[in-house]
Design a protein around this motif. Structure first.
Motif, PDB file in Angstrom:
ATOM      1  N   ASP A 193       0.801  -1.221   0.000  1.00 58.60           N
ATOM      2  CA  ASP A 193       0.000   0.000   0.000  1.00 58.60           C
ATOM      3  C   ASP A 193       0.836   1.275   0.000  1.00 58.60           C
ATOM      4  N   ALA A 194       2.163   1.149  -0.075  1.00 62.25           N
ATOM      5  CA  ALA A 194       3.012   2.338  -0.172  1.00 62.25           C
ATOM      6  C   ALA A 194       2.730   3.032  -1.504  1.00 62.25           C
ATOM      7  N   PRO A 195       2.744   4.362  -1.537  1.00 56.74           N
ATOM      8  CA  PRO A 195       2.454   5.067  -2.793  1.00 56.74           C
ATOM      9  C   PRO A 195       3.540   4.808  -3.834  1.00 56.74           C
ATOM     10  N   ASN A 196       3.140   4.757  -5.087  1.00 59.47           N
ATOM     11  CA  ASN A 196       4.101   4.627  -6.181  1.00 59.47           C
ATOM     12  C   ASN A 196       4.956   5.888  -6.228  1.00 59.47           C
ATOM     13  N   GLN A 197       6.192   5.751  -6.688  1.00 54.89           N
ATOM     14  CA  GLN A 197       7.110   6.882  -6.700  1.00 54.89           C
ATOM     15  C   GLN A 197       7.107   7.650  -8.011  1.00 54.89           C
ATOM     16  N   LEU A 198       7.047   6.945  -9.118  1.00 55.58           N
ATOM     17  CA  LEU A 198       7.000   7.592 -10.421  1.00 55.58           C
ATOM     18  C   LEU A 198       6.610   6.567 -11.460  1.00 55.58           C
ATOM     19  N   THR A 199       6.315   7.049 -12.659  1.00 53.27           N
ATOM     20  CA  THR A 199       6.034   6.149 -13.775  1.00 53.27           C
ATOM     21  C   THR A 199       6.996   6.479 -14.906  1.00 53.27           C
ATOM     22  N   ILE A 200       7.438   5.441 -15.597  1.00 52.06           N
ATOM     23  CA  ILE A 200       8.345   5.615 -16.733  1.00 52.06           C
ATOM     24  C   ILE A 200       7.788   4.805 -17.894  1.00 52.06           C
ATOM     25  N   THR A 201       7.611   5.443 -19.035  1.00 48.68           N
ATOM     26  CA  THR A 201       7.261   4.750 -20.265  1.00 48.68           C
ATOM     27  C   THR A 201       8.526   4.697 -21.110  1.00 48.68           C
ATOM     28  N   PHE A 202       8.943   3.487 -21.491  1.00 46.25           N
ATOM     29  CA  PHE A 202      10.180   3.320 -22.241  1.00 46.25           C
ATOM     30  C   PHE A 202       9.899   3.202 -23.732  1.00 46.25           C
ATOM     31  N   LEU A 203      10.669   3.951 -24.525  1.00 42.97           N
ATOM     32  CA  LEU A 203      10.636   3.882 -25.985  1.00 42.97           C
ATOM     33  C   LEU A 203      12.038   3.518 -26.456  1.00 42.97           C
ATOM     34  N   TYR A 204      12.141   2.778 -27.550  1.00 39.18           N
ATOM     35  CA  TYR A 204      13.406   2.215 -27.996  1.00 39.18           C
ATOM     36  C   TYR A 204      13.903   2.911 -29.262  1.00 39.18           C
ATOM     37  N   TYR A 205      15.184   3.284 -29.264  1.00 38.66           N
ATOM     38  CA  TYR A 205      15.774   4.093 -30.329  1.00 38.66           C
ATOM     39  C   TYR A 205      17.040   3.467 -30.879  1.00 38.66           C
ATOM     40  N   ALA A 265      11.626  -1.043 -33.709  1.00 34.33           N
ATOM     41  CA  ALA A 265      10.793  -1.643 -34.756  1.00 34.33           C
ATOM     42  C   ALA A 265      10.212  -0.528 -35.599  1.00 34.33           C
ATOM     43  N   GLU A 266      10.081  -0.782 -36.892  1.00 37.70           N
ATOM     44  CA  GLU A 266       9.572   0.255 -37.796  1.00 37.70           C
ATOM     45  C   GLU A 266       8.127   0.626 -37.484  1.00 37.70           C
ATOM     46  N   THR A 267       7.306  -0.351 -37.130  1.00 34.84           N
ATOM     47  CA  THR A 267       5.914  -0.071 -36.767  1.00 34.84           C
ATOM     48  C   THR A 267       5.872   0.452 -35.343  1.00 34.84           C
ATOM     49  N   ARG A 268       5.194   1.591 -35.146  1.00 37.43           N
ATOM     50  CA  ARG A 268       5.128   2.241 -33.835  1.00 37.43           C
ATOM     51  C   ARG A 268       3.682   2.308 -33.352  1.00 37.43           C
ATOM     52  N   PRO A 269       3.180   1.271 -32.703  1.00 38.82           N
ATOM     53  CA  PRO A 269       1.796   1.320 -32.213  1.00 38.82           C
ATOM     54  C   PRO A 269       1.697   2.050 -30.866  1.00 38.82           C
ATOM     55  N   VAL A 270       2.500   3.114 -30.718  1.00 40.67           N
ATOM     56  CA  VAL A 270       2.557   3.873 -29.468  1.00 40.67           C
ATOM     57  C   VAL A 270       2.415   5.354 -29.809  1.00 40.67           C
TER      58      VAL A 270
END
Length: 131
Positions: free
Chosen positions: A6-18, A68-73
Motif C-alpha cells: 500500500d506504499a504510494p508509487n514513486q514515479l512512472t516511466i514509459t520506455f521507448l526504444y531508439y 521496430a519500424e511499426t510504432r503502435p505507441v
C-alpha cells in the motif's frame, strides 16, 4: 493471502526504444524541454515530463526490446495552452506536423507530430471539465 503493497508509487516511466539514443535525448531535452533525471549510462536516459511522469529513452542495442519500424505507441502530453505549444513546435524541424484539431467526442484540442525516430507525439488541451 498476500496483499498488494500500500506504499504510494514513486514515479512512472514509459520506455521507448531508439537506434540513435543521443538524437532522441537531444530532441526531448532541447525541443521538448524535459530534464534528464536518471542517466543509465548508455542503456537509457530517463527524462521528467511532469511530476511523477517520465519518458525513458532506451538504446535498442542494450534494451529489453528492439527498435521496430511499426510504432503502435503515441506519447501524449496534456498542457494548459495547446496554441502556445503549436506555435512553438511549428518553429522546430519536426516531421508529420498536423493542423490543430478538435475531437468533441473525447473533449480535446490537439495536434500531433513525429519525434526523430517516428514515435507520434500528441500535445493536447481539454476542452471541457472531466475530459
Amino acid at each position: 493471502m498476500t496483499t498488494r503493497p500500500d506504499a504510494p508509487n514513486q514515479l512512472t516511466i514509459t520506455f521507448l526504444y531508439y537506434k540513435v539514443l543521443a538524437r532522441a535525448e537531444a530532441f526531448y531535452r532541447d525541443v521538448m524541454g524535459f530534464p534528464l533525471v536518471i542517466d543509465q549510462q548508455g542503456l537509457a536516459k530517463i527524462m521528467r515530463v511532469c511530476p511523477g511522469a517520465h519518458i525513458g529513452l532506451v538504446d535498442e542495442a542494450h534494451g529489453m526490446h528492439k527498435w521496430a519500424e511499426t510504432r503502435p505507441v503515441q506519447f501524449c502530453i496534456r498542457v494548459p495552452d495547446v496554441d502556445a505549444w503549436y506555435a512553438y513546435i511549428k518553429t522546430q524541424d519536426v516531421e508529420n506536423l498536423s493542423e490543430l484539431f478538435i475531437n468533441d467526442a473525447i473533449g480535446i484540442r490537439a495536434f500531433v507530430f513525429d519525434d526523430p525516430e517516428g514515435y507520434q507525439v500528441e500535445i493536447q488541451t481539454a476542452t471541457r471539465a472531466g475530459a
